[in-house]
Design a protein around this motif. Structure first.
Motif, PDB file in Angstrom:
ATOM      1  N   TYR A 166      -5.097  -0.653   5.224  1.00 49.21           N
ATOM      2  CA  TYR A 166      -3.635  -0.625   5.066  1.00 49.21           C
ATOM      3  C   TYR A 166      -3.119   0.792   4.797  1.00 49.21           C
ATOM      4  CZ  TYR A 166      -3.916  -5.698   5.106  1.00 49.21           C
ATOM      5  OH  TYR A 166      -4.165  -6.994   5.476  1.00 49.21           O
ATOM      6  N   PRO A 167      -3.662   1.521   3.812  1.00 50.29           N
ATOM      7  CA  PRO A 167      -3.174   2.901   3.643  1.00 50.29           C
ATOM      8  C   PRO A 167      -3.549   3.812   4.802  1.00 50.29           C
ATOM      9  CG  PRO A 167      -4.997   2.448   2.141  1.00 50.29           C
ATOM     10  CD  PRO A 167      -4.584   1.138   2.727  1.00 50.29           C
TER      11      PRO A 167
ATOM     12  N   VAL B 100      -5.564  -4.514  -2.275  1.00 51.31           N
ATOM     13  CA  VAL B 100      -4.719  -3.540  -1.571  1.00 51.31           C
ATOM     14  C   VAL B 100      -4.447  -2.331  -2.462  1.00 51.31           C
ATOM     15  CG1 VAL B 100      -2.438  -3.130  -0.572  1.00 51.31           C
ATOM     16  CG2 VAL B 100      -3.643  -5.261  -0.063  1.00 51.31           C
ATOM     17  N   CYS B 101      -4.101  -2.582  -3.717  1.00 49.49           N
ATOM     18  CA  CYS B 101      -3.796  -1.480  -4.643  1.00 49.49           C
ATOM     19  C   CYS B 101      -5.041  -0.660  -4.958  1.00 49.49           C
ATOM     20  CB  CYS B 101      -3.184  -2.026  -5.928  1.00 49.49           C
ATOM     21  SG  CYS B 101      -1.509  -2.671  -5.726  1.00 49.49           S
TER      22      CYS B 101
ATOM     23  N   THR C 242      -5.888   1.441  -1.996  1.00 50.23           N
ATOM     24  CA  THR C 242      -4.932   2.544  -1.864  1.00 50.23           C
ATOM     25  C   THR C 242      -5.280   3.669  -2.824  1.00 50.23           C
ATOM     26  OG1 THR C 242      -3.181   0.988  -1.199  1.00 50.23           O
ATOM     27  CG2 THR C 242      -2.497   3.168  -1.943  1.00 50.23           C
TER      28      THR C 242
ATOM     29  N   TYR D 136      -9.001  -3.974   3.440  1.00 52.41           N
ATOM     30  CA  TYR D 136      -7.966  -3.519   2.510  1.00 52.41           C
ATOM     31  C   TYR D 136      -7.780  -2.012   2.502  1.00 52.41           C
ATOM     32  CZ  TYR D 136      -8.049  -8.353   1.156  1.00 52.41           C
ATOM     33  OH  TYR D 136      -7.980  -9.716   1.204  1.00 52.41           O
TER      34      TYR D 136
ATOM     35  N   ALA E  57       0.834  -1.210   0.000  1.00 47.94           N
ATOM     36  CA  ALA E  57       0.000   0.000   0.000  1.00 47.94           C
ATOM     37  C   ALA E  57       0.864   1.254   0.000  1.00 47.94           C
ATOM     38  CB  ALA E  57      -0.926  -0.009   1.219  1.00 47.94           C
TER      39      ALA E  57
END
Length: 281
Positions: free
Chosen positions: A184-185, A232-233, A236, A181, A106
């Motif tokens: 994370y960021p 995750v991406c 983010t 998810y 992230a």
């Protein structure tokens, strides 16, 4: 109109996740989550296949005889409920094991999207930060577990348990995927868990839509091996476009000019521009 916009936005960030994992600067950070995912899914698949018959028989035994004409539909919903239980187990295990690697992914994805260099942690700093990341996973577990237990117990109620509860469980699972998810960021910038939940709830339809696509892909063979880094991406990218300006930049007054400039742009223009840039790389 707002609901339609949020649905499209949730799908957009899901697609963005697929574009991002193929970028040269992120590929090496995708490898470890994918390998861990393959190991966990393989183990859970073996457990699921070996126990599925007994579990289905147990659930079906709660269906009264007078509902026999609905047995086909109720059987399908019962299987869905069992799948969601296994999905919860998988998500919990993967969250604890892969949390440090997902947090690092992230961070790198955010640096690519914003053009700003993130904090380059040394190996020792990364190890020292791991307990904090794992503590965050406990917060997510303590938030979701009581609700899943409640839904599981309600699933034993005849008819309601085999019809309404699987739908509610799926929707809550989609919501938890957004929390899992997107966290994370948020956590990389030390945003508290309650604050993160509050902000995600402001765009609940967007986040449930995003989580729905992530959940569905988890049940698709081979695609489920890479869905964690994709999620995750994508999450983010959502953080960068939707929440970063509100939460992170507010703590950095020197960047207020950038925020003010961005706020004057046409809504969604930054999303479209970033998506085009990623595609053209």
């Amino acid at each position: 109109m707002k609901k339609e916009k949020e649905i499209k936005s949730g799908f957009h960030y899901f697609v963005m996740g697929w574009h991002l994992i193929g970028q040269q600067g992120l590929r090496r950070f995708v490898v470890m989550p994918v390998l861990l995912n393959i190991v966990l899914l393989s183990g859970l698949f073996w457990l699921f296949v070996s126990k599925i018959s007994d579990m289905i028989e147990g659930v079906i035994s709660f269906i009264p005889d007078w509902l026999g004409w609905l047995s086909g539909i109720l059987l399908a919903l019962s299987i869905l409920m069992i799948l969601l239980v296994f999905y919860f187990i998988f998500n919990t295990l993967s969250g604890f094991i892969a949390a440090p690697f997902n947090g690092l992914l992230a961070e790198k994805a955010e640096a690519m999207l914003t053009g700003e260099s993130g904090e380059n942690m040394t190996t020792m700093e990364f190890i020292k930060d791991t307990p904090r990341m794992l503590a965050r996973e406990w917060q997510k577990l303590l938030y979701s577990l009581p609700k899943y237990i409640g839904l599981f117990l309600l699933s034993f109620i005849p008819l309601i348990g085999q019809s309404l509860i699987p739908v509610l469980t799926f929707l809550f699972t989609a919501w938890m995927m957004a929390i899992q998810y997107c966290d994370y960021p948020f956590d990389n910038h030390k945003i508290s868990f309650p604050t993160m939940k509050f902000k995600l709830n402001e765009n609940r339809i967007q986040n449930v839509t995003f989580g729905t696509f992530v959940t569905l892909c988890t049940f698709v063979p081979f695609i489920n091996f890479v869905i964690i880094p994709v999620a995750v991406c994508g999450a983010t990218a959502m953080w960068v476009d939707t929440y970063r300006k509100q939460l992170y930049l507010d703590k950095n007054p020197q960047k207020s000019t950038a925020v003010s400039t961005a706020s004057t742009e046409k809504p969604g223009s930054d999303i479209a521009r970033r998506s085009n840039n990623i595609r053209n790389r």
